[in-house]
Design an enzyme around this catalytic site. Sequence first.
Site, PDB file in Angstrom:
ATOM      1  N   LYS A 138      -2.517 -11.740  15.779  1.00 21.54           N
ATOM      2  CA  LYS A 138      -2.974 -12.015  17.144  1.00 21.54           C
ATOM      3  C   LYS A 138      -4.163 -12.961  17.080  1.00 21.54           C
ATOM      4  O   LYS A 138      -5.082 -12.755  16.302  1.00 21.54           O
ATOM      5  CB  LYS A 138      -3.413 -10.714  17.809  1.00 21.54           C
ATOM      6  CG  LYS A 138      -2.245  -9.902  18.287  1.00 21.54           C
ATOM      7  CD  LYS A 138      -2.773  -8.714  19.059  1.00 21.54           C
ATOM      8  CE  LYS A 138      -1.633  -7.768  19.357  1.00 21.54           C
ATOM      9  NZ  LYS A 138      -2.052  -6.396  19.465  1.00 21.54           N
ATOM     10  N   LYS A 230       0.682  10.264   5.672  1.00 17.26           N
ATOM     11  CA  LYS A 230      -0.541  10.853   5.096  1.00 17.26           C
ATOM     12  C   LYS A 230      -1.604  11.089   6.176  1.00 17.26           C
ATOM     13  O   LYS A 230      -1.642  10.372   7.193  1.00 17.26           O
ATOM     14  CB  LYS A 230      -1.075   9.984   3.959  1.00 17.26           C
ATOM     15  CG  LYS A 230      -1.656   8.686   4.424  1.00 17.26           C
ATOM     16  CD  LYS A 230      -2.412   7.954   3.339  1.00 17.26           C
ATOM     17  CE  LYS A 230      -3.043   6.755   3.999  1.00 17.26           C
ATOM     18  NZ  LYS A 230      -3.721   5.806   3.248  1.00 17.26           N
ATOM     19  N   LYS A 233      -7.736   8.594   8.767  1.00 12.72           N
ATOM     20  CA  LYS A 233      -8.748   8.405   9.804  1.00 12.72           C
ATOM     21  C   LYS A 233      -8.202   7.529  10.934  1.00 12.72           C
ATOM     22  O   LYS A 233      -8.611   7.639  12.084  1.00 12.72           O
ATOM     23  CB  LYS A 233      -9.976   7.734   9.159  1.00 12.72           C
ATOM     24  CG  LYS A 233     -11.095   7.401  10.097  1.00 12.72           C
ATOM     25  CD  LYS A 233     -11.887   8.638  10.481  1.00 12.72           C
ATOM     26  CE  LYS A 233     -13.004   8.298  11.440  1.00 12.72           C
ATOM     27  NZ  LYS A 233     -13.753   9.482  11.869  1.00 12.72           N
TER      28      LYS A 233
HETATM   29  P1  TYM Z   1     -10.716   5.435   1.531  1.00 10.62           P
HETATM   30  O1  TYM Z   1     -12.070   5.367   2.137  1.00 10.62           O
HETATM   31  O2  TYM Z   1      -9.551   5.076   2.388  1.00 10.62           O
HETATM   32  O3  TYM Z   1     -10.464   6.880   0.990  1.00 10.62           O
HETATM   33  C1  TYM Z   1     -11.376   7.521   0.108  1.00 10.62           C
HETATM   34  C2  TYM Z   1     -10.586   8.360  -0.884  1.00 10.62           C
HETATM   35  O4  TYM Z   1      -9.804   9.349  -0.180  1.00 10.62           O
HETATM   36  C3  TYM Z   1      -8.459   9.299  -0.636  1.00 10.62           C
HETATM   37  N1  TYM Z   1      -7.562   9.685   0.476  1.00 10.62           N
HETATM   38  C4  TYM Z   1      -6.618  10.630   0.371  1.00 10.62           C
HETATM   39  N2  TYM Z   1      -6.242  11.412  -0.657  1.00 10.62           N
HETATM   40  C5  TYM Z   1      -5.235  12.300  -0.418  1.00 10.62           C
HETATM   41  N3  TYM Z   1      -4.608  12.425   0.786  1.00 10.62           N
HETATM   42  C6  TYM Z   1      -4.966  11.658   1.842  1.00 10.62           C
HETATM   43  N4  TYM Z   1      -4.346  11.807   3.016  1.00 10.62           N
HETATM   44  C7  TYM Z   1      -6.006  10.706   1.667  1.00 10.62           C
HETATM   45  N5  TYM Z   1      -6.609   9.790   2.466  1.00 10.62           N
HETATM   46  C8  TYM Z   1      -7.556   9.179   1.728  1.00 10.62           C
HETATM   47  C9  TYM Z   1      -8.243   7.857  -1.052  1.00 10.62           C
HETATM   48  O5  TYM Z   1      -7.172   7.737  -1.954  1.00 10.62           O
HETATM   49  C10 TYM Z   1      -9.571   7.518  -1.687  1.00 10.62           C
HETATM   50  O6  TYM Z   1      -9.608   7.918  -3.036  1.00 10.62           O
HETATM   51  N6  TYM Z   1     -10.171   1.289  -1.200  1.00 10.62           N
HETATM   52  C11 TYM Z   1     -10.799   2.598  -1.183  1.00 10.62           C
HETATM   53  C12 TYM Z   1     -12.290   2.593  -1.418  1.00 10.62           C
HETATM   54  C13 TYM Z   1     -12.745   1.861  -2.640  1.00 10.62           C
HETATM   55  C14 TYM Z   1     -12.651   2.302  -3.986  1.00 10.62           C
HETATM   56  C15 TYM Z   1     -13.284   1.318  -4.763  1.00 10.62           C
HETATM   57  C16 TYM Z   1     -12.066   3.427  -4.573  1.00 10.62           C
HETATM   58  C17 TYM Z   1     -13.406   0.663  -2.657  1.00 10.62           C
HETATM   59  N7  TYM Z   1     -13.728   0.354  -3.922  1.00 10.62           N
HETATM   60  C18 TYM Z   1     -13.354   1.423  -6.170  1.00 10.62           C
HETATM   61  C19 TYM Z   1     -12.138   3.518  -5.968  1.00 10.62           C
HETATM   62  C20 TYM Z   1     -12.764   2.551  -6.735  1.00 10.62           C
HETATM   63  C21 TYM Z   1     -10.567   3.251   0.179  1.00 10.62           C
HETATM   64  O7  TYM Z   1     -10.407   2.582   1.158  1.00 10.62           O
HETATM   65  O8  TYM Z   1     -10.667   4.600   0.185  1.00 10.62           O
END
Ligand code: TYM
Length: 365
Positions: A138, A230, A233
């Site tokens: 968009k 899953k 948020k």
């Molecule tokens: P984020 O903020 O989306 O989520 C944080 C952590 O929570 C886990 N998670 C879940 N685990 C099980 N079931 C669920 N429904 C669920 N929802 C979220 C995610 O797998 C994550 O471990 N890209 C990453 C953040 C990040 C990061 C990093 C992680 C940035 N740099 C370096 C590890 C290493 C993220 O957006 O996580």
Amino acid sequence: MMFKRALTTTTAKSKTILSGIQPTGIPHLGNYLGAVNNWVRLQDVDPVTQVKPVNYYMIVDLHAITMPQRPDELRASKFDMATALLACGIDPEQSALFEQSRVRAHSELAWILNCITPVGWLGRMTQWKSKMDVSREKSISHAQILADESLTSGLRMGLFDYPVLMAADILLYKATHVPVGEDQTQHLELARDIAKLFNTTFKTRLFPKPTGIIPPSTKRVMSLRDPQVKMSKSDPSDSSRINLTDTPSVIQSKIRRATTDGVRGISYDPKERPGVANLVDILAAVRDISADQVIQSVADVQSTKVFKDMVAEALIEKLVPIQKDIERLRNDRGYVEQVLQAGAQKANAVANENIEQVYKAVGLR
Ligand code: TYM
């Protein structure tokens, strides 16, 4: 002092553990059981090697701005996330807890990695592809997005580049282990590929290959409304998730309304009974037992309602102390800020040393 020594005398056997979480304010149960609970455990001495790991846990604010954010809300959410992580058990004596943007070398390394990472590797990332489907490019302004939450963003370069910044996060500390939920495995795989690519390109062994630590049963905590997707948020329905600060009555009501099925008795069958299996996994994780042990303990429970009340009760028991601690820490802003500052200082000490090695390897020094 203790911590500093541990950081600089990392032995071959000691693990360097790193992970990050987006500053969404308060983590949900998926974040907690999929990741943060493991972060807390991994602070202890390794039971196999008896060596103390070095831990880095970040609030990834630079990743957060790949989607539009209101500045004041972002600031507040970062603080709330810091209090939640401390309340969950992140111990500043054992781990560097910090905001990603306080360590400038994350952005610097991301740029260098950008210069070697093939565009095609990023185009394949499922997170990017799914955002692209939703957004359909968009053509709207940043101000419009901020004014209307229902608008999804036009896709930005930062979002495309998100996985390279994540690789930079991991490689900057030469992390060996990354505790995450299953949804991060593709990102982690890319970080491994980029590590290898860097080492081969510059004929160095600078970066170790990071290994994921993914909890077997709660790697993917599912939505309470739709157990095929899953817990997240970004789900518009708040009743799809348990937030760590939900009151006992909210927890009970969300669990009672969780989608299950009409089958009597409790069994563990993620394919045929995904809603019940999700609750079994949650109960197992909260009680720190296996799904089999949960099933044995509810052998004589016929009604799903009774089972749901057991799950709610266990959750309340687990979360209420965390909630009390969040409340306490929110009233101690000075302490939380001091922890984040000290965490950033510890992280910067290592990050600055490592980024210099990167500059040298690339020929910038
Ligand atoms: P984020 O903020 O989306 O989520 C944080 C952590 O929570 C886990 N998670 C879940 N685990 C099980 N079931 C669920 N429904 C669920 N929802 C979220 C995610 O797998 C994550 O471990 N890209 C990453 C953040 C990040 C990061 C990093 C992680 C940035 N740099 C370096 C590890 C290493 C993220 O957006 O996580």
